[in-house]
Design an enzyme around this catalytic site. Structure first.
Site, PDB file in Angstrom:
ATOM      1  N   SER A  83       0.795  -1.221   0.000  1.00  0.00           N
ATOM      2  CA  SER A  83       0.000   0.000   0.000  1.00  0.00           C
ATOM      3  C   SER A  83       0.838   1.287   0.000  1.00  0.00           C
ATOM      4  O   SER A  83       1.667   1.487  -0.876  1.00  0.00           O
ATOM      5  CB  SER A  83      -0.948  -0.073   1.197  1.00  0.00           C
ATOM      6  N   ASP A 295      -3.147   6.419  -3.070  1.00  0.00           N
ATOM      7  CA  ASP A 295      -1.978   5.830  -2.406  1.00  0.00           C
ATOM      8  C   ASP A 295      -1.373   4.765  -3.334  1.00  0.00           C
ATOM      9  O   ASP A 295      -1.825   4.586  -4.465  1.00  0.00           O
ATOM     10  CB  ASP A 295      -2.341   5.273  -1.020  1.00  0.00           C
ATOM     11  N   ASP A 297      -1.393   1.588  -3.713  1.00  0.00           N
ATOM     12  CA  ASP A 297      -2.152   0.497  -4.335  1.00  0.00           C
ATOM     13  C   ASP A 297      -3.563   0.943  -4.726  1.00  0.00           C
ATOM     14  O   ASP A 297      -4.434   0.121  -5.020  1.00  0.00           O
ATOM     15  CB  ASP A 297      -2.189  -0.750  -3.434  1.00  0.00           C
ATOM     16  N   GLU A 389     -12.853   6.228   6.003  1.00  0.00           N
ATOM     17  CA  GLU A 389     -11.905   6.655   7.025  1.00  0.00           C
ATOM     18  C   GLU A 389     -11.422   8.042   6.607  1.00  0.00           C
ATOM     19  O   GLU A 389     -11.370   8.348   5.407  1.00  0.00           O
ATOM     20  CB  GLU A 389     -10.710   5.699   7.086  1.00  0.00           C
ATOM     21  N   THR A 519      -0.513  -1.465  12.740  1.00  0.00           N
ATOM     22  CA  THR A 519       0.459  -1.678  11.660  1.00  0.00           C
ATOM     23  C   THR A 519       1.893  -1.330  12.050  1.00  0.00           C
ATOM     24  O   THR A 519       2.816  -1.650  11.325  1.00  0.00           O
ATOM     25  CB  THR A 519       0.102  -0.822  10.423  1.00  0.00           C
TER      26      THR A 519
HETATM   27  C1  16G Z   1      -4.383  -0.176   7.510  1.00  0.00           C
HETATM   28  C2  16G Z   1      -5.845  -0.169   7.140  1.00  0.00           C
HETATM   29  C3  16G Z   1      -6.409   1.226   7.232  1.00  0.00           C
HETATM   30  C4  16G Z   1      -6.167   1.825   8.589  1.00  0.00           C
HETATM   31  C5  16G Z   1      -4.715   1.723   8.975  1.00  0.00           C
HETATM   32  C6  16G Z   1      -4.532   2.062  10.419  1.00  0.00           C
HETATM   33  C7  16G Z   1      -6.996  -1.480   5.464  1.00  0.00           C
HETATM   34  C8  16G Z   1      -7.089  -1.865   4.021  1.00  0.00           C
HETATM   35  N1  16G Z   1      -6.025  -0.644   5.776  1.00  0.00           N
HETATM   36  O1  16G Z   1      -3.628   0.532   6.594  1.00  0.00           O
HETATM   37  O2  16G Z   1      -7.780   1.144   6.985  1.00  0.00           O
HETATM   38  O3  16G Z   1      -6.556   3.166   8.625  1.00  0.00           O
HETATM   39  O4  16G Z   1      -4.265   0.383   8.799  1.00  0.00           O
HETATM   40  O5  16G Z   1      -3.212   1.939  10.773  1.00  0.00           O
HETATM   41  O6  16G Z   1      -7.765  -1.921   6.297  1.00  0.00           O
HETATM   42  P1  16G Z   1      -2.745   2.002  12.288  1.00  0.00           P
HETATM   43  O7  16G Z   1      -3.459   0.881  13.008  1.00  0.00           O
HETATM   44  O8  16G Z   1      -1.287   1.840  12.218  1.00  0.00           O
HETATM   45  O9  16G Z   1      -3.160   3.329  12.811  1.00  0.00           O
HETATM   46 MG    MG Z   2      -3.676   1.306   0.247  1.00  0.00          MG
END
Ligand code: 16G
Ligand code: MG
Length: 568
Positions: A83, A295, A297, A389, A519
């Site tokens: 992504s 972004d 992807d 979002e 993430t």
């Molecule tokens: C991922 C999610 C996105 C979310 C982000 C939060 C998908 C496809 N992507 O990129 O929706 O806003 O994580 O990241 O679900 P964080 O937990 O690091 O704040």
């Molecule tokens: Mg993306």
């Protein structure tokens, strides 16, 4: 050990495992060996890390996709992408039968399988088949897509190795945006009713709806018909270029950061623009020109422009959701249908957007945890569910019953109502129902602006965002923070929520929350208030509270400087 297990298994299961060629799996797995000790987590959007650590994960996700396909008797998707993350990273996620994100219990299987040491891998595979009662004699079909990262081609080959060794059939679509892969999976599992599972099928479906829709627009000046698109040096550029001539009657797009020189997601793309609140590099913007960024992807989109004084204005996912839901509501009123529309947001939605939707537009708003799958799931509860979002992930979902009702109305109603029903029918076709999709969202937005004769400033003027600030805090273990109420309140560690409450009371129109990232190894802090200064102070104070109460490590959090510490 495997033999031992097989001997004690009931006969049916025994027969079942004969269908796994365990020798071949061992042999191929060794060619995609796991670096010992490496632990990865199937996070909010799959596995993500440095590309060089992912070969074994790809192979194993190929295996897992076959099991999931056999279990659901459906086509499963595997997307190779990281992504908006840097070019050196990569990632993988599985797409479930109706284009949704993988079911939670399978996310756990994915994590177990990815982390099993080489000698345990088969056992874990067999455990998953057992637990999920997978009939191994069932056929399996997996579709694969990948983004433009240099590492993606080889990694998708490893997925294919995994699929083949378990006897699965596959189709490799090669380069695709993430939402296009979701679309393919959805088409294949709905017998072609949703659309044709080819790239031309996707282009034709969306473009036809877009061109029909924009034909109805009375404002057809150039102003409405040209758009600058920053493609983050990613897959969006390739696909938009291929698609352009299908919709050029209705819109002309000028592509920037198309991958011909710059690095993927570097100083450009939706994530950069949203987090730094400034335009991407490599794009020249004249005042009041409409611009957008995808972004890496192409599943996120944000809009922006420079006003006559050269000030930058961001139009994020919240304002996109507002534009879309108000247009849908208007059409429904015109048709005379009282269907229930709901807007789904996360805690990151700007307070002004929530207030505007609820108080001015009288649309019910719901809040879910961060991550597309949570929003998507909630949006499915409504006749029409619009979810976004703030960072630009989103789409609108229409229940099958609504779709049928609208199609009927478009045939039966008299003139004016019929026109509105026809528009709604086109909008339903234009939205990617399988996933948030930058290309599809862009076309919907462009059509709505043209139909309503709205300039980008007028759209922006619907409401004024409250100043906000996001920061991240390093802690020893981010799991000490748990939350409730869609991440808006901290349950643990003790005392943290009380501290936040006390801080919030000091500022006007203020709100703050903290959550562990899904993430990255950090805790995220969000604050908003009536002025930027207050939002910055509040965010800083909350960061200090997290640092003290949740085991902060390293340097104490510093006050925000522009663009620092912003998320996702
Ligand atoms: C991922 C999610 C996105 C979310 C982000 C939060 C998908 C496809 N992507 O990129 O929706 O806003 O994580 O990241 O679900 P964080 O937990 O690091 O704040
Ligand atoms: Mg993306």
């Amino acid at each position: 050990m495997v033999l031992e297990r097989l001997l004690v298994m009931p006969e049916t299961i025994f027969l079942n495992f004969v269908d796994m060629d365990l020798g071949a799996i061992t042999k191929y797995s060794a060619l995609h060996a796991k670096p010992s000790g490496l632990i990865l987590q199937y996070g909010t959007a799959g596995f993500r890390t440095k590309a060089e650590h992912l070969d074994h994960v790809m192979f194993r996700m190929g295996l897992l996709a076959v099991l999931r396909s056999k279990q659901t008797k459906s086509t499963i998707g595997v997307m190779v992408t990281a992504s908006h993350n840097p070019e050196e990273d990569n990632g993988v996620k599985l797409v479930d039968p109706l284009g949704e994100m993988l079911a939670p219990s399978w996310e756990e299987h994915a994590t177990c399988l990815a982390n099993a040491e080489e000698q345990d891998m088969q056992r874990v595979l067999i455990d998953i088949s057992e637990k999920e009662a997978v009939n191994l004699q069932q056929d399996a079909f997996v579709v694969i897509g990948r983004d433009t990262r240099p590492s993606s081609e080889k990694l998708s080959q490893s997925v294919i190795d995994g699929v083949t060794v378990l006897g699965g059939q596959f189709h490799d679509y090669g380069l695709l945006t993430t939402p296009q892969l979701h679309y393919m999976v959805y088409c294949r599992n709905t017998g072609g009713r949703y659309g044709k599972a080819t790239i031309e099928g996707y282009y034709q479906k969306l473009s036809k709806a877009f061109v029909e829709l924009t034909k109805q627009a009375s404002c057809s000046g150039d102003e409405y018909r040209s758009l600058k698109v920053d493609c983050a040096n990613g897959i969006g550029a390739l696909k938009l270029r291929e698609m352009e001539h299908y919709f050029s009657q209705g819109l002309s797009v000028q592509l920037f950061n198309d991958g011909s020189k710059g690095k993927l997601n570097h100083l450009c793309g939706a994530d950069f623009v949203k987090s730094h609140q400034k335009p991407p590099q490599g794009m020249e913007i004249k005042s009041n020109e409409r611009c957008c960024s995808f972004d890496g992807d192409a599943d996120r989109i944000v809009y922006y422009y420079h006003d006559a004084d050269g000030h930058f204005h961001l139009i994020d996912g919240d304002k996109i959701a507002t534009l879309i839901s108000s247009f849908l509501k208007e059409l429904l009123v015109e048709i005379g249908e009282s269907l229930n529309i709901g807007v789904v947001q996360t805690a990151y939605a700007n307070g002004s957007s929530t207030r505007y939707l609820e108080e001015v537009m009288k649309v019910p708003v719901y809040c879910t945890k961060t991550g597309v799958k949570h929003l998507h799931h909630k949006a499915q509860e409504f006749d029409i569910g619009v979810y976004f979002e703030a960072n630009g992930h989103g789409t609108a979902l229409f229940s099958t019953a609504v779709e049928m009702k609208i199609k009927q109305s478009a045939e039966q109603l008299e003139d004016k109502k019929r026109k509105a029903a026809k528009m709604l029918e086109n909008i339903i076709d234009l939205f990617n129902q399988a996933a948030g999709d930058a290309i599809s969202d862009m076309l919907v937005i462009e059509a709505i602006l043209a139909l309503k004769g709205l300039t980008v400033q007028q759209w922006d003027g619907l409401y004024t965002d409250l100043p906000n600030r996001q920061l991240k805090v390093q802690v020893a273990d981010r799991r000490v923070i748990s939350t409730t109420n869609a991440e808006r309140q901290a349950v643990t560690p003790p005392g943290l929520q009380e501290a936040i409450n006390d801080l919030v009371k000091k500022y006007k129109l203020s709100r703050a929350f903290v959550r562990p990232s899904g993430t990255e190894d950090v805790v995220r802090v969000y604050a908003e208030a009536d002025s930027q200064e207050s939002a910055d102070h509040l965010a800083h104070e909350v960061s200090l509270a997290v640092f003290q109460l949740a085991g902060g490590i390293g340097e104490r959090p510093q006050p925000a400087s522009d663009g620092e510490g912003t998320p996702h």
